[in-house]
Each structure stands twice: as structure tokens, then as C-alpha cells.
Design a protein around this motif. Sequence first.
Motif, PDB file in Angstrom:
ATOM      1  N   UNK A  78       0.827  -1.197   0.000  1.00  0.00           N
ATOM      2  CA  UNK A  78       0.000   0.000   0.000  1.00  0.00           C
ATOM      3  C   UNK A  78       0.864   1.251   0.000  1.00  0.00           C
ATOM      4  N   UNK A  79       1.916   1.249   0.804  1.00  0.00           N
ATOM      5  CA  UNK A  79       2.817   2.407   0.873  1.00  0.00           C
ATOM      6  C   UNK A  79       3.555   2.622  -0.447  1.00  0.00           C
ATOM      7  N   UNK A  80       4.038   1.531  -1.037  1.00  0.00           N
ATOM      8  CA  UNK A  80       4.739   1.636  -2.320  1.00  0.00           C
ATOM      9  C   UNK A  80       3.792   2.119  -3.406  1.00  0.00           C
ATOM     10  N   UNK A  81       2.590   1.571  -3.420  1.00  0.00           N
ATOM     11  CA  UNK A  81       1.585   2.034  -4.371  1.00  0.00           C
ATOM     12  C   UNK A  81       1.220   3.488  -4.131  1.00  0.00           C
ATOM     13  N   UNK A  82       1.261   3.907  -2.862  1.00  0.00           N
ATOM     14  CA  UNK A  82       0.969   5.302  -2.539  1.00  0.00           C
ATOM     15  C   UNK A  82       1.930   6.267  -3.203  1.00  0.00           C
ATOM     16  N   UNK A  83       3.208   5.888  -3.261  1.00  0.00           N
ATOM     17  CA  UNK A  83       4.187   6.732  -3.949  1.00  0.00           C
ATOM     18  C   UNK A  83       3.866   6.834  -5.436  1.00  0.00           C
ATOM     19  N   UNK A  84       3.424   5.726  -6.031  1.00  0.00           N
ATOM     20  CA  UNK A  84       3.046   5.748  -7.444  1.00  0.00           C
ATOM     21  C   UNK A  84       1.844   6.652  -7.663  1.00  0.00           C
ATOM     22  N   UNK A  85       0.870   6.566  -6.754  1.00  0.00           N
ATOM     23  CA  UNK A  85      -0.314   7.409  -6.877  1.00  0.00           C
ATOM     24  C   UNK A  85       0.045   8.873  -6.660  1.00  0.00           C
ATOM     25  N   UNK A  86       0.976   9.149  -5.743  1.00  0.00           N
ATOM     26  CA  UNK A  86       1.467  10.524  -5.568  1.00  0.00           C
ATOM     27  C   UNK A  86       2.068  11.037  -6.867  1.00  0.00           C
ATOM     28  N   UNK A  87       2.842  10.190  -7.546  1.00  0.00           N
ATOM     29  CA  UNK A  87       3.437  10.578  -8.828  1.00  0.00           C
ATOM     30  C   UNK A  87       2.357  10.873  -9.867  1.00  0.00           C
ATOM     31  N   UNK A  88       1.286  10.081  -9.856  1.00  0.00           N
ATOM     32  CA  UNK A  88       0.173  10.327 -10.776  1.00  0.00           C
ATOM     33  C   UNK A  88      -0.437  11.696 -10.502  1.00  0.00           C
TER      34      UNK A  88
END
Length: 234
Positions: free
Chosen positions: A192-202
Amino acid sequence: MILFGTVVNVLLIVAGAFIGRFLHNIPERMKETVMYGIGLAVAVIGIQMTFESTQILIVIISIVVGAVIGEWMDLDKKVNDLGHWMESKIPASDKGPGIAQGFVTATLIFVVGSMAIIGAIDSGLRNDHDVLVMKGIIDGFTAIILSSTLGIGVAFAAIPVFFYQGIITLFSTQISRFVPDDLLNFFISEMTATGGLMILAIGLNLIGLTKVRVANLIPGILVVGVAVTIVHFF
């Protein structure tokens, strides 16, 4: 039906995306402001998800190694090529903005997160679809907002959602048999945390502050699985 929750989730995404297309004829100035608003909201969601981590070093390593693998495989180009192929199959009047942007953005938002995994496991183990139905409602409203600015490409995100959640649901019995609960919870928090960084980038991409090739970060999710397994057992 064991896949009931996933099917409902997928149908709500598609319905939301098509409803959003009826809202695309808003003035460009308003559309631009709405896009910035969506970008800010997505960025905040990504930041909140990142705080789920209990081992931030795993998140950093997963993003870095995942980025190297993604760049080597050039996933971003492959996703855009898929988007262009989709565009060639859709009438010009229905395309809206580029298919690839809507597809990638929506896919990561809908797939990355604890609700997708927990809901799919609940569907498979207990035939309890409440979490996925709730996720579907949230995804449906999100799809309306995204498709109103990013176009019909958002609807195609339903395809990876179906396969991702469906596979987890079908194999949840084996997952619970071979993966300890503490390891599974550890993976969910770091994923979830790693995906959160990707979503932040989006979110930053939507605002126009960055041009991160987010699709090239996707292998980081697999790296998380390897990293948490090593940490858990060693």
C-alpha cells in the motif's frame, strides 16, 4: 458466485466511466481547474497511503529496483502502445483525451491499495463481498470524475481490475494455506505504501509538476513481495 464482488466492482467502474463521458463538454478553463483538483486529491491520497509503511526502507528499495526493471522493460512505452491500439478501435468522437493516460491513471488508482487485496481475499475465503462492493462504489464515483477529464480510457481500467482481484480471489485459499497472516499483513502495508508513492506521482503528473513514467514503477509491487518475504524470514 465467488467472483461476485469483483464483477460488481468492474461494472461500477465501467458505468462510472461512461457517465463521466456525458460531463466532458464542460468549458476548458473549468476542466483545467477540475484536473488540478483531481491531481491534488490523488496526491494527498498517495501521501496518506505511504504512511502505511512500517519499513520505509522496503518502500524505497522497491521503488528504485522496480524503476530499473520497468525502464529496462520499457513498460511505459508498451502501455502507451496499447493505448494507441485502443484509440484506433474507438470512434474519434468518443476518444476524448489520450486513452493511455486515462487507462494508466485509473488502473493504478483502482488496483493499488489494501481494499483490493483484502476484499478479494474475503470474497475467496468467506464468500463475503462487502469490501469489494464498497470499493466498487468508491471506484465508480472516482471513474465519473476521472473520465470527465481523462476520457473513456478510464473504462478500460476495469480489465486489469478484473484479472488482478479475480486471481487473488481464486487463489486466496492457497494464499492463506501457505502465507502466514503476519506476513500477509506486512506485505499489504508495504505494498500500500509503495503504491501510494506511485499514486502521488500520478497526482503530480496531473497537476503538471512532473512527467514521471509511472508505468515503469509498477514492477516495484513485485519487489515488495520479495523484500517483505526476506525481511520476515531472515
